[in-house]
Write a protein that holds these residues in place. Structure first.
Motif, PDB file in Angstrom:
ATOM      1  N   UNK A 208       0.784  -1.354  -0.075  1.00  0.00           N
ATOM      2  CA  UNK A 208      -0.023  -0.195   0.002  1.00  0.00           C
ATOM      3  C   UNK A 208       0.970   1.392  -0.077  1.00  0.00           C
ATOM      4  N   UNK A 209       0.340   2.263  -0.666  1.00  0.00           N
ATOM      5  CA  UNK A 209       1.002   3.776  -0.744  1.00  0.00           C
ATOM      6  C   UNK A 209       0.177   4.665   0.065  1.00  0.00           C
ATOM      7  N   UNK A 210       0.730   5.560   0.581  1.00  0.00           N
ATOM      8  CA  UNK A 210      -0.020   6.484   1.351  1.00  0.00           C
ATOM      9  C   UNK A 210       0.140   7.631   0.584  1.00  0.00           C
ATOM     10  N   UNK A 211      -1.035   8.598   0.147  1.00  0.00           N
ATOM     11  CA  UNK A 211      -0.943   9.823  -0.435  1.00  0.00           C
ATOM     12  C   UNK A 211      -1.702  10.921   0.425  1.00  0.00           C
ATOM     13  N   UNK A 212      -0.985  12.023   0.346  1.00  0.00           N
ATOM     14  CA  UNK A 212      -1.506  13.350   1.200  1.00  0.00           C
ATOM     15  C   UNK A 212      -1.281  14.342   0.258  1.00  0.00           C
ATOM     16  N   UNK A 213      -2.451  14.876  -0.202  1.00  0.00           N
ATOM     17  CA  UNK A 213      -2.199  15.866  -1.421  1.00  0.00           C
ATOM     18  C   UNK A 213      -1.175  15.305  -2.533  1.00  0.00           C
ATOM     19  N   UNK A 214      -0.102  16.106  -2.869  1.00  0.00           N
ATOM     20  CA  UNK A 214       0.759  15.933  -3.951  1.00  0.00           C
ATOM     21  C   UNK A 214       2.023  14.782  -3.440  1.00  0.00           C
ATOM     22  N   UNK A 215       1.989  14.613  -2.059  1.00  0.00           N
ATOM     23  CA  UNK A 215       3.048  13.797  -1.473  1.00  0.00           C
ATOM     24  C   UNK A 215       2.578  12.210  -1.396  1.00  0.00           C
ATOM     25  N   UNK A 216       3.601  11.524  -1.645  1.00  0.00           N
ATOM     26  CA  UNK A 216       3.576   9.849  -1.885  1.00  0.00           C
ATOM     27  C   UNK A 216       4.567   9.382  -1.005  1.00  0.00           C
ATOM     28  N   UNK A 217       3.999   8.529  -0.071  1.00  0.00           N
ATOM     29  CA  UNK A 217       4.762   7.720   0.591  1.00  0.00           C
ATOM     30  C   UNK A 217       5.545   6.508  -0.220  1.00  0.00           C
ATOM     31  N   UNK A 218       6.696   5.805   0.446  1.00  0.00           N
ATOM     32  CA  UNK A 218       7.089   4.547  -0.122  1.00  0.00           C
ATOM     33  C   UNK A 218       5.957   3.583   0.024  1.00  0.00           C
ATOM     34  N   UNK A 219       6.017   2.683  -1.026  1.00  0.00           N
ATOM     35  CA  UNK A 219       4.977   1.541  -0.621  1.00  0.00           C
ATOM     36  C   UNK A 219       5.505   0.785   0.333  1.00  0.00           C
ATOM     37  N   UNK A 220       4.606   0.021   1.232  1.00  0.00           N
ATOM     38  CA  UNK A 220       4.957  -0.893   2.245  1.00  0.00           C
ATOM     39  C   UNK A 220       4.201  -2.213   2.052  1.00  0.00           C
ATOM     40  N   UNK A 221       4.548  -3.296   2.679  1.00  0.00           N
ATOM     41  CA  UNK A 221       3.783  -4.551   2.710  1.00  0.00           C
ATOM     42  C   UNK A 221       3.022  -4.468   3.592  1.00  0.00           C
ATOM     43  N   UNK A 222       1.872  -5.023   3.499  1.00  0.00           N
ATOM     44  CA  UNK A 222       1.022  -5.157   4.795  1.00  0.00           C
ATOM     45  C   UNK A 222       0.317  -6.359   4.753  1.00  0.00           C
ATOM     46  N   UNK A 223      -0.126  -6.983   5.798  1.00  0.00           N
ATOM     47  CA  UNK A 223      -0.967  -8.272   5.654  1.00  0.00           C
ATOM     48  C   UNK A 223      -2.146  -8.080   6.479  1.00  0.00           C
ATOM     49  N   UNK A 224      -3.476  -8.423   6.185  1.00  0.00           N
ATOM     50  CA  UNK A 224      -4.787  -8.455   6.698  1.00  0.00           C
ATOM     51  C   UNK A 224      -5.250  -9.959   7.318  1.00  0.00           C
ATOM     52  N   UNK A 225      -5.397 -10.081   8.703  1.00  0.00           N
ATOM     53  CA  UNK A 225      -6.056 -11.487   8.848  1.00  0.00           C
ATOM     54  C   UNK A 225      -7.277 -11.055   9.604  1.00  0.00           C
ATOM     55  N   UNK A 226      -8.322 -12.080   8.936  1.00  0.00           N
ATOM     56  CA  UNK A 226      -9.629 -12.247   9.506  1.00  0.00           C
ATOM     57  C   UNK A 226      -9.746 -13.683  10.157  1.00  0.00           C
ATOM     58  N   UNK A 227      -9.844 -13.580  11.254  1.00  0.00           N
ATOM     59  CA  UNK A 227     -10.111 -14.923  12.020  1.00  0.00           C
ATOM     60  C   UNK A 227     -11.518 -14.908  12.645  1.00  0.00           C
ATOM     61  N   UNK A 228     -11.756 -15.981  13.247  1.00  0.00           N
ATOM     62  CA  UNK A 228     -12.849 -16.452  13.850  1.00  0.00           C
ATOM     63  C   UNK A 228     -14.287 -16.651  12.947  1.00  0.00           C
ATOM     64  N   UNK A 229     -13.993 -17.178  11.734  1.00  0.00           N
ATOM     65  CA  UNK A 229     -15.109 -17.109  10.748  1.00  0.00           C
ATOM     66  C   UNK A 229     -15.597 -18.759  10.843  1.00  0.00           C
ATOM     67  N   UNK A 230     -16.794 -18.857  10.914  1.00  0.00           N
ATOM     68  CA  UNK A 230     -17.513 -20.234  10.786  1.00  0.00           C
ATOM     69  C   UNK A 230     -18.254 -20.460   9.514  1.00  0.00           C
ATOM     70  N   UNK A 231     -17.779 -21.178   8.418  1.00  0.00           N
ATOM     71  CA  UNK A 231     -18.545 -21.427   7.529  1.00  0.00           C
ATOM     72  C   UNK A 231     -19.377 -22.855   7.217  1.00  0.00           C
ATOM     73  N   UNK A 232     -20.570 -22.908   6.934  1.00  0.00           N
ATOM     74  CA  UNK A 232     -21.308 -24.052   6.648  1.00  0.00           C
ATOM     75  C   UNK A 232     -21.277 -24.484   5.217  1.00  0.00           C
ATOM     76  N   UNK A 233     -20.898 -25.567   5.067  1.00  0.00           N
ATOM     77  CA  UNK A 233     -20.736 -26.251   3.575  1.00  0.00           C
ATOM     78  C   UNK A 233     -22.359 -26.702   3.241  1.00  0.00           C
ATOM     79  N   UNK A 234     -22.732 -26.062   2.239  1.00  0.00           N
ATOM     80  CA  UNK A 234     -24.188 -26.644   1.824  1.00  0.00           C
ATOM     81  C   UNK A 234     -24.089 -28.144   1.612  1.00  0.00           C
TER      82      UNK A 234
END
Length: 244
Positions: A208-234
């Motif tokens: 992801x790259x952060x942009x503030x007006x005309x300023x652009x920051x260096x791209x950095x790697x991120x990881x988003x984790x979503x836990x606690x999901x229960x899915x029922x198989x039809x």
């Protein structure tokens, strides 16, 4: 009795001792020690040299410490000003919908190998709460797992997340004939039979790259984790079977 004549104790021709009354002592030649002392220069103690190098080193260390403290102080002021002006907040992610359209675990007759075929359709909502900050995301890799066993992966195209905006991302996570070890296959087969559903973890990796007006920051790697999901198989969509 005959008389004995003894010779005189004073040898003949001996000079009488010199008189000490009014007579001068004879002059003797100077010794080597006296001659060396006369020719040797007089010792003069030298003043101790001043330690300019040590004082210079101490001055350099002192100025370096002062400079570092000043830079830290200026950085703190700049950070405070940035916080007051922009009030930065990180974006939020949440899985809104997830549907399992296929989930099959098949084993060979001899039980030596297992394969997984799966397809999950999910939608992830992401919100940018900032008024002056824009986020630019590169393509996102989405992966799903159950109790540490990978069950599929997919991608989300790159996009720009505008200010005060909520974006809905959709992805299909699939696995076609992925080989599983015996313990992973047994774990997935057991979870398919549970009424509570299949426990899932969703992970998203990107830059992801952060942009503030005309300023652009260096791209950095991120990881988003979503836990606690229960899915029922039809019914009819998930099964555990054998193959030859």
């Amino acid at each position: 009795m005959t008389d004995r004549i003894y010779p005189s104790a004073k040898p003949a021709g001996a000079n009488p001792p010199a008189s000490t009354n009014g007579a001068t002592n004879p002059a003797f030649p100077a010794t080597k020690a006296q001659l060396y002392g006369a020719s040797r220069p007089q010792y003069r103690p030298q003043p101790k040299p001043q330690r300019y190098r040590r004082s210079c080193c101490c001055s350099c260390i002192l100025w370096t410490i002062i400079l570092v403290i000043a830079l830290v102080f200026l950085a703190a002021i700049a950070g405070a000003i940035f916080w007051v002006l922009y009030r930065p907040q990180r974006p939020t992610f949440s899985v809104t919908t997830l549907r399992i359209s296929q989930f099959n675990v098949t084993r060979s007759k001899d039980g030596s190998s297992s394969r997984l075929n799966s397809k999950l359709d999910l939608a992830v909502s992401t919100r940018n709460p900032n008024k002056k900050i824009v986020f630019g995301y590169e393509p996102i890799t989405v992966s799903a797992s159950s109790n540490g066993v990978g069950i599929g992966s997919g991608t989300v195209p790159a996009f720009v997340h505008e200010r005060k905006n909520t974006t809905l991302m959709k992805a299909s996570v699939t696995s076609a004939g992925t080989e599983l070890d015996s313990s992973s296959a047994s774990s997935l087969s057991a979870d398919l039979k549970k009424k509570s559903g299949l426990p899932l973890e969703i992970e998203m990796d990107t830059k992801v790259q952060v942009k503030i007006g005309s300023l652009k920051a260096k791209k950095v790697g991120i990881r988003v984790s979503c836990n606690g999901i229960q899915a029922v198989v039809p019914k009819g969509k998930g099964k555990s079977a054998d193959y030859s």
